[in-house]
Design a protein around this motif. Sequence first.
Motif, short mmCIF file in Angstrom:
data_model
loop_
_atom_site.label_atom_id
_atom_site.label_comp_id
_atom_site.label_asym_id
_atom_site.label_seq_id
_atom_site.Cartn_x
_atom_site.Cartn_y
_atom_site.Cartn_z
N ILE A 510 0.84 -1.21 0.00
CA ILE A 510 0.00 0.00 0.00
C ILE A 510 0.87 1.25 0.00
CG2 ILE A 510 -1.64 1.34 1.39
CD1 ILE A 510 -2.81 -1.32 2.33
N SER A 511 1.89 1.25 0.87
CA SER A 511 2.73 2.44 0.98
C SER A 511 3.48 2.71 -0.31
CB SER A 511 3.70 2.27 2.15
OG SER A 511 4.57 1.19 1.91
N ASN A 517 2.17 12.27 0.76
CA ASN A 517 1.05 13.00 1.36
C ASN A 517 -0.23 12.17 1.34
OD1 ASN A 517 0.97 13.25 -1.46
ND2 ASN A 517 -0.35 15.06 -1.33
N GLU A 518 -0.40 11.32 0.28
CA GLU A 518 -1.56 10.44 0.22
C GLU A 518 -1.46 9.35 1.28
OE1 GLU A 518 -2.90 10.51 -4.45
OE2 GLU A 518 -1.24 9.20 -3.86
N LEU A 519 -0.25 8.82 1.50
CA LEU A 519 -0.05 7.80 2.51
C LEU A 519 -0.37 8.36 3.90
CD1 LEU A 519 0.88 4.96 3.25
CD2 LEU A 519 3.22 5.84 3.39
N TYR A 522 -4.04 8.54 4.16
CA TYR A 522 -4.55 7.17 4.21
C TYR A 522 -4.44 6.60 5.63
CZ TYR A 522 -5.12 2.29 2.59
OH TYR A 522 -5.55 1.01 2.39
N ILE A 523 -3.22 6.68 6.19
CA ILE A 523 -3.00 6.08 7.51
C ILE A 523 -3.72 6.87 8.60
CG2 ILE A 523 -0.87 7.31 8.09
CD1 ILE A 523 -1.64 3.56 8.64
N ASN A 524 -3.80 8.23 8.42
CA ASN A 524 -4.51 9.03 9.42
C ASN A 524 -5.99 8.71 9.45
OD1 ASN A 524 -2.17 10.30 10.20
ND2 ASN A 524 -2.57 12.21 9.09
N ASP A 525 -6.60 8.55 8.27
CA ASP A 525 -8.02 8.19 8.22
C ASP A 525 -8.25 6.83 8.86
OD1 ASP A 525 -8.52 10.54 6.97
OD2 ASP A 525 -8.87 9.71 4.97
N TYR A 526 -7.36 5.91 8.57
CA TYR A 526 -7.49 4.55 9.11
C TYR A 526 -7.35 4.56 10.64
CZ TYR A 526 -5.22 0.33 10.93
OH TYR A 526 -4.83 -0.72 11.72
N LEU A 527 -6.28 5.19 11.15
CA LEU A 527 -6.06 5.21 12.60
C LEU A 527 -7.16 5.98 13.32
CD1 LEU A 527 -2.18 5.74 12.76
CD2 LEU A 527 -3.46 3.64 13.20
N LYS A 588 -9.30 6.12 -5.70
CA LYS A 588 -8.45 5.14 -6.38
C LYS A 588 -7.25 4.75 -5.53
CE LYS A 588 -9.80 6.65 -11.02
NZ LYS A 588 -9.35 7.11 -12.33
N TRP A 589 -7.52 4.67 -4.24
CA TRP A 589 -6.50 4.20 -3.32
C TRP A 589 -6.68 2.70 -3.13
CZ3 TRP A 589 -6.76 8.34 1.16
CH2 TRP A 589 -6.20 9.55 0.70
N PRO A 590 -5.63 1.98 -2.76
CA PRO A 590 -5.75 0.53 -2.58
C PRO A 590 -6.67 0.20 -1.41
CG PRO A 590 -3.60 1.32 -1.85
CD PRO A 590 -4.23 2.46 -2.57
N ALA A 591 -7.30 -0.96 -1.52
CA ALA A 591 -8.22 -1.39 -0.47
C ALA A 591 -7.46 -1.72 0.80
CB ALA A 591 -9.02 -2.59 -0.94
N LEU A 592 -8.18 -1.55 1.93
CA LEU A 592 -7.59 -1.77 3.24
C LEU A 592 -8.13 -3.07 3.81
CD1 LEU A 592 -6.03 -0.55 5.75
CD2 LEU A 592 -8.23 0.43 6.44
N HIS A 593 -7.22 -3.89 4.39
CA HIS A 593 -7.62 -5.12 5.08
C HIS A 593 -6.84 -5.19 6.38
CE1 HIS A 593 -9.74 -6.51 1.51
NE2 HIS A 593 -8.67 -6.17 0.78
N ILE A 594 -7.52 -5.54 7.43
CA ILE A 594 -6.85 -5.61 8.72
C ILE A 594 -7.13 -6.95 9.38
CG2 ILE A 594 -6.97 -3.11 9.09
CD1 ILE A 594 -9.23 -3.62 11.11
N GLY A 595 -6.20 -7.35 10.24
CA GLY A 595 -6.40 -8.52 11.08
C GLY A 595 -6.39 -8.09 12.54
#
Length: 752
Positions: A510-511, A517-519, A522-527, A588-595
């Motif tokens: 993903i990174s 700046n997109e990363l 991306y990570i800020n929205d996720y966290l 058009k960002w990659p999909a997120l998957h978490i465990g």
Amino acid sequence: MRLLKKYGLTWLVSLLLTTLTCGVVMEVLPTTVVERIDHFLYDLRMRAQPTEHDPRIVIVDIDEKSLDQIGRWPWSRNVVADLTSSLADHYKAKSIGFDIIFAEPDTSSGFETLRKLSQHELKDTPGLDQRLRQLRNELDYDGRLAAAIKDKPVVMGFLFSNEPRSVSKGVLPPPAFSEDELEGRRLDTLNWTSYTANLARLQSAASSGGFFNPVLDQDGVVRSVPLLAKIDGNYYESLAIATTRAALGANTVRPVFLQADAMMSEEALRQYGAIASLAMDGPLETIDIPVERRLTTLVRYGSKGGVEDSHFTYLSAVDIIKRRLPLSALEGKIVLVGTTVPGLYDLRATPVSPNYPGVEIHANVIASILDANFLHRPDFSVGYDLLQVILVGLLLGICLPLLGPLVGMGLSFGTAVIIVVLNFVLYSYGNLVLPMASALLLVAVLFVSNLGWSYLFEVRSRRAMVGLFGEYVAPELVAEMAANPKAYSMEGESRDLTVLFSDVRGFTTISESLQPNELREYINDYLTAMSEDIRNNRGTLDKYIGDAVMAFWGAPVFLPDHASLAVATALKMQESVIELNQRFAKRKWPALHIGIGINTGLMRVGDMGSKVRRAYTVMGDAVNLGSRLEAITKVYGVGVIVGVQTREAAPEYAYRELDRVRVKGKNEPVPIFEPMGLFKELNHVARARIEKWHDALAAIRAMRWDDAEQKLQALQADKPHGLYTLYLQRIQHYRDNAPPADWDGVTTFDTK
């Protein structure tokens, strides 16, 4: 030492407040506030004191009725003479005190006018001089009043003044004693410069006279009256003293001084003027009258006063003049003549009423003399006040900081009640007027200051609590902790908790596909989304480890359902990932998957770290297992894995058992499970699918490969899942490499 460190500043403030109050009591720090409060409390005690009707003293009232029938005031002296004769001769009053001054000659008869006419315009009128000589005695109203007074127990009232440029009028009665008779002793008394007294012929005919000046406190209220006053080196009696003395046949009133002892020499007493009391020497006994400063006495008011509310008998003057009353109404009584008519200005502000007849003040003093029942401020009143202030300061100053608000309030209220009750008892049964305002104010100040200090300390504790835990804990949990900050700390302790680990799958890929700046976005929205889910379910956010999130439940706030909250959070996080992916797809960002791995067990929680950096976190085998469970979610193709203790602690959820595993660092195998949702929310299809899976898993562990394969293929055909693919591959492996006969069905992981 620990208490001194914790409460030392509070105790110091209490000591300072107590010392300041002692200064006020000793008049080192002058203030009128305490005096006003003591006056207010004194007035309350006076109003609360019950009294009975006193038949010995009668007030002859020049009231509205008398003015209507006889005429406006001042009356002619012949009318006053008739009043005096009725009181003394007909009704046989014991003594008569006039709360009135007759300072000017009475010319209302017109005799002087006729006399002047007879000397000028009418001097040649035959027989006029002879007729005037015949009328002289009849028209000499002052003479008629003097004749009515003579040889009767009548006391004339007069008034002292200190008004600038005031001129004395009338004649004073003989003094009680002179300054020369004191043999060098001095008396602390009121000094006056002028007076308004009665005509000489009236005063000389009266048995005695007395002044009726009150003493006004700073608030204008009459609480005490002087018994003796000084002018031109002579001491004169008050109207109350003189009237009582006339009634009792007492000859003199004299000061009684303290006797010299080992503590004070005769010369010191002489200079100090230490008077013990006044003595009224009667034919049968000597009455001792205790005195206050400046030879005053406190007035014991028995009622609200006035015709309707007095405990003395009020009689209308016109009824006396016309002799309408029975002899028993006045015979043998002490009589005071005065007025209650508002326009005649003899109403005073007193503790019991703002409009109290001045004549009744003298009646109250006379009653106290007759009963030898005086209110008295003892010499030890300052010492008493100082002692109660010190005791209050020690008791509340030491105890209040150690007690909670409610207990402290109870102690303060109880202390105030004891002060008030003791004061009222000494007042009611000992006639002692003792101060209590200083002690009550100190109670209030100490309570308020300790309450304020506790509030500030609590606010500070709450702010510290927010500072300590605000970054980790949900706001509502911080508020709950701030309500009782003493119950929480960052010190280490062992507890049963539930820990959660979350990690992004394929974050490296993903990174690499996003600009810096997109990363970051991306990570800020996720966290942010994951953190909100954790905090919304009362979780404590521990830390971010790159793209991983660590959280736990059950500390610092105890949560009995910590396992259920953690499972609910994990399922919500998976839902949030779906929502995030919908937003990410638009950009058009990659999909997120978490465990997510969750485990429950005994953990060490507290402020841990180094001198450089510390954090409120959890440690222990149960924590490590939670981290291992998160790592193997990708192996089983599931989003969430929980340990067996979590499953047991959150039985309201439906679970799919995934395997029995032996993770790196642990020898004992543990069952692992995937939460499928709340059991009550699953439909029968989902429940059936879970049952079929468990049947397949049981066949695998029984090494019934064909049966297990058939069941897995059926599940895969119904709803494909990576878990089924994994176990189909394992079946094929077991066929090629048959496990031993004692195989326990455990999967061992050698890596983290």
